[in-house]
Design a protein around this motif. Structure first.
Motif, PDB file in Angstrom:
ATOM      1  N   LEU A 108       0.811  -1.225   0.000  1.00  0.00           N
ATOM      2  CA  LEU A 108       0.000   0.000   0.000  1.00  0.00           C
ATOM      3  C   LEU A 108       0.843   1.273   0.000  1.00  0.00           C
ATOM      4  O   LEU A 108       0.303   2.378   0.017  1.00  0.00           O
ATOM      5  N   GLY A 109       2.158   1.128  -0.001  1.00  0.00           N
ATOM      6  CA  GLY A 109       3.026   2.309   0.004  1.00  0.00           C
ATOM      7  C   GLY A 109       4.432   1.957  -0.413  1.00  0.00           C
ATOM      8  O   GLY A 109       4.702   0.843  -0.857  1.00  0.00           O
ATOM      9  N   GLU A 110       5.336   2.911  -0.227  1.00  0.00           N
ATOM     10  CA  GLU A 110       6.738   2.694  -0.571  1.00  0.00           C
ATOM     11  C   GLU A 110       7.597   2.415   0.649  1.00  0.00           C
ATOM     12  O   GLU A 110       8.718   1.929   0.527  1.00  0.00           O
ATOM     13  N   ARG A 111       7.100   2.729   1.823  1.00  0.00           N
ATOM     14  CA  ARG A 111       7.871   2.561   3.065  1.00  0.00           C
ATOM     15  C   ARG A 111       6.962   1.928   4.110  1.00  0.00           C
ATOM     16  O   ARG A 111       5.834   2.381   4.304  1.00  0.00           O
ATOM     17  N   LEU A 112       7.453   0.875   4.781  1.00  0.00           N
ATOM     18  CA  LEU A 112       6.653   0.191   5.803  1.00  0.00           C
ATOM     19  C   LEU A 112       7.333   0.272   7.162  1.00  0.00           C
ATOM     20  O   LEU A 112       8.495  -0.116   7.313  1.00  0.00           O
ATOM     21  N   VAL A 113       6.580   0.770   8.133  1.00  0.00           N
ATOM     22  CA  VAL A 113       7.016   0.855   9.526  1.00  0.00           C
ATOM     23  C   VAL A 113       6.121  -0.090  10.331  1.00  0.00           C
ATOM     24  O   VAL A 113       4.893  -0.069  10.170  1.00  0.00           O
ATOM     25  N   VAL A 114       6.727  -0.912  11.177  1.00  0.00           N
ATOM     26  CA  VAL A 114       5.962  -1.897  11.949  1.00  0.00           C
ATOM     27  C   VAL A 114       6.205  -1.694  13.441  1.00  0.00           C
ATOM     28  O   VAL A 114       7.350  -1.705  13.901  1.00  0.00           O
ATOM     29  N   GLY A 115       5.112  -1.530  14.184  1.00  0.00           N
ATOM     30  CA  GLY A 115       5.160  -1.486  15.634  1.00  0.00           C
ATOM     31  C   GLY A 115       4.941  -2.879  16.189  1.00  0.00           C
ATOM     32  O   GLY A 115       3.927  -3.511  15.894  1.00  0.00           O
ATOM     33  N   VAL A 116       5.895  -3.369  16.954  1.00  0.00           N
ATOM     34  CA  VAL A 116       5.804  -4.696  17.567  1.00  0.00           C
ATOM     35  C   VAL A 116       5.427  -4.505  19.031  1.00  0.00           C
ATOM     36  O   VAL A 116       6.089  -3.770  19.763  1.00  0.00           O
ATOM     37  N   SER A 117       4.344  -5.147  19.441  1.00  0.00           N
ATOM     38  CA  SER A 117       3.835  -4.988  20.808  1.00  0.00           C
ATOM     39  C   SER A 117       4.868  -5.411  21.845  1.00  0.00           C
ATOM     40  O   SER A 117       5.436  -6.506  21.766  1.00  0.00           O
ATOM     41  N   ALA A 118       5.080  -4.551  22.825  1.00  0.00           N
ATOM     42  CA  ALA A 118       5.974  -4.856  23.944  1.00  0.00           C
ATOM     43  C   ALA A 118       5.420  -6.035  24.738  1.00  0.00           C
ATOM     44  O   ALA A 118       4.207  -6.286  24.734  1.00  0.00           O
ATOM     45  N   ASP A 119       6.295  -6.748  25.422  1.00  0.00           N
ATOM     46  CA  ASP A 119       5.855  -7.875  26.243  1.00  0.00           C
ATOM     47  C   ASP A 119       4.783  -7.429  27.246  1.00  0.00           C
ATOM     48  O   ASP A 119       3.769  -8.103  27.415  1.00  0.00           O
ATOM     49  N   ALA A 120       5.006  -6.288  27.899  1.00  0.00           N
ATOM     50  CA  ALA A 120       4.055  -5.794  28.908  1.00  0.00           C
ATOM     51  C   ALA A 120       2.708  -5.459  28.282  1.00  0.00           C
ATOM     52  O   ALA A 120       1.655  -5.727  28.866  1.00  0.00           O
ATOM     53  N   LEU A 121       2.717  -4.886  27.071  1.00  0.00           N
ATOM     54  CA  LEU A 121       1.469  -4.570  26.380  1.00  0.00           C
ATOM     55  C   LEU A 121       0.722  -5.849  26.026  1.00  0.00           C
ATOM     56  O   LEU A 121      -0.488  -5.946  26.212  1.00  0.00           O
ATOM     57  N   ASN A 122       1.444  -6.842  25.548  1.00  0.00           N
ATOM     58  CA  ASN A 122       0.823  -8.120  25.202  1.00  0.00           C
ATOM     59  C   ASN A 122       0.182  -8.762  26.433  1.00  0.00           C
ATOM     60  O   ASN A 122      -0.933  -9.291  26.362  1.00  0.00           O
ATOM     61  N   LEU A 123       0.864  -8.690  27.565  1.00  0.00           N
ATOM     62  CA  LEU A 123       0.327  -9.246  28.810  1.00  0.00           C
ATOM     63  C   LEU A 123      -0.974  -8.531  29.191  1.00  0.00           C
ATOM     64  O   LEU A 123      -1.959  -9.172  29.555  1.00  0.00           O
ATOM     65  N   ARG A 124      -0.996  -7.200  29.036  1.00  0.00           N
ATOM     66  CA  ARG A 124      -2.210  -6.430  29.357  1.00  0.00           C
ATOM     67  C   ARG A 124      -3.362  -6.747  28.405  1.00  0.00           C
ATOM     68  O   ARG A 124      -4.496  -6.893  28.825  1.00  0.00           O
ATOM     69  N   LYS A 125      -3.076  -6.851  27.100  1.00  0.00           N
ATOM     70  CA  LYS A 125      -4.179  -7.008  26.141  1.00  0.00           C
ATOM     71  C   LYS A 125      -4.625  -8.456  25.955  1.00  0.00           C
ATOM     72  O   LYS A 125      -5.771  -8.706  25.634  1.00  0.00           O
ATOM     73  N   LYS A 126      -3.720  -9.430  26.174  1.00  0.00           N
ATOM     74  CA  LYS A 126      -4.065 -10.831  25.934  1.00  0.00           C
ATOM     75  C   LYS A 126      -4.045 -11.688  27.198  1.00  0.00           C
ATOM     76  O   LYS A 126      -4.432 -12.843  27.165  1.00  0.00           O
ATOM     77  N   GLY A 127      -3.547 -11.118  28.290  1.00  0.00           N
ATOM     78  CA  GLY A 127      -3.520 -11.859  29.545  1.00  0.00           C
ATOM     79  C   GLY A 127      -2.443 -12.921  29.619  1.00  0.00           C
ATOM     80  O   GLY A 127      -2.479 -13.780  30.491  1.00  0.00           O
ATOM     81  N   ARG A 128      -1.485 -12.886  28.688  1.00  0.00           N
ATOM     82  CA  ARG A 128      -0.373 -13.834  28.733  1.00  0.00           C
ATOM     83  C   ARG A 128       0.853 -13.197  28.101  1.00  0.00           C
ATOM     84  O   ARG A 128       0.736 -12.319  27.248  1.00  0.00           O
ATOM     85  N   GLU A 129       2.003 -13.663  28.532  1.00  0.00           N
ATOM     86  CA  GLU A 129       3.239 -13.190  27.929  1.00  0.00           C
ATOM     87  C   GLU A 129       3.428 -13.894  26.593  1.00  0.00           C
ATOM     88  O   GLU A 129       3.007 -15.038  26.417  1.00  0.00           O
ATOM     89  N   PRO A 130       4.083 -13.236  25.648  1.00  0.00           N
ATOM     90  CA  PRO A 130       4.360 -13.908  24.375  1.00  0.00           C
ATOM     91  C   PRO A 130       5.342 -15.061  24.561  1.00  0.00           C
ATOM     92  O   PRO A 130       6.117 -15.074  25.522  1.00  0.00           O
ATOM     93  N   VAL A 131       5.302 -16.011  23.653  1.00  0.00           N
ATOM     94  CA  VAL A 131       6.248 -17.128  23.675  1.00  0.00           C
ATOM     95  C   VAL A 131       7.657 -16.598  23.445  1.00  0.00           C
ATOM     96  O   VAL A 131       8.604 -16.974  24.126  1.00  0.00           O
TER      97      VAL A 131
END
Length: 132
Positions: free
Chosen positions: A28-51
């Motif tokens: 959809l563009g010429e430049r892609l920026v990706v935000g990767v969820s922090a471990d703490a954010l993942n714990l808050r939103k999904k209730g578990r730490e990432p693997v």
């Protein structure tokens, strides 16, 4: 000026669904920026730490040819700030978030992409752990 696309995700147990989403966002563009969820954010939103920890997930996403920049996403509520900070023209999210970020249409185009059918990180984790 290059059209910048921004997207976000946890990208834990990286699979082809993640890859397809990132590739479609990049198209959809010429430049892609990706935000990767922090471990703490993942714990808050999904209730578990990432693997895989945030450093490993950042490295995996950064290694993809179509990704120009990665950063650590620390807050779901900061999407507007991230869009502005990275001068994004387009925000891309999976359609499981449909409508959630429509209020950002005043600063960028908002696109919701359909998820890859029958692929889920949660289902993969359950299958691997024998809980499926």
């Amino acid at each position: 000026m290059a059209r910048t696309v921004i997207t976000f995700g946890t990208f834990d147990v990286f699979h082809v669904g993640h890859l397809r989403m990132i590739e479609r966002a990049a198209a959809l563009g010429e430049r892609l920026v990706v935000g990767v969820s922090a471990d703490a954010l993942n714990l808050r939103k999904k209730g578990r730490e990432p693997v895989f920890g945030e450093d490993e997930r950042l490295a995996i996403v950064a290694a993809l040819k179509v990704v120009d920049e990665v950063f650590l996403e620390e807050s779901l509520e900061a999407k507007r700030d991230y869009v502005r900070q990275h001068r994004a023209d387009v925000l891309v999210m999976g359609d499981d978030w449909k409508g959630r970020f429509d209020e950002l249409a005043d600063v960028c185009e908002v696109v919701y992409l359909p998820r890859t059918p029958a692929i889920s990180t949660t289902a993969l984790i359950e299958k691997i752990s024998g809980n499926a």
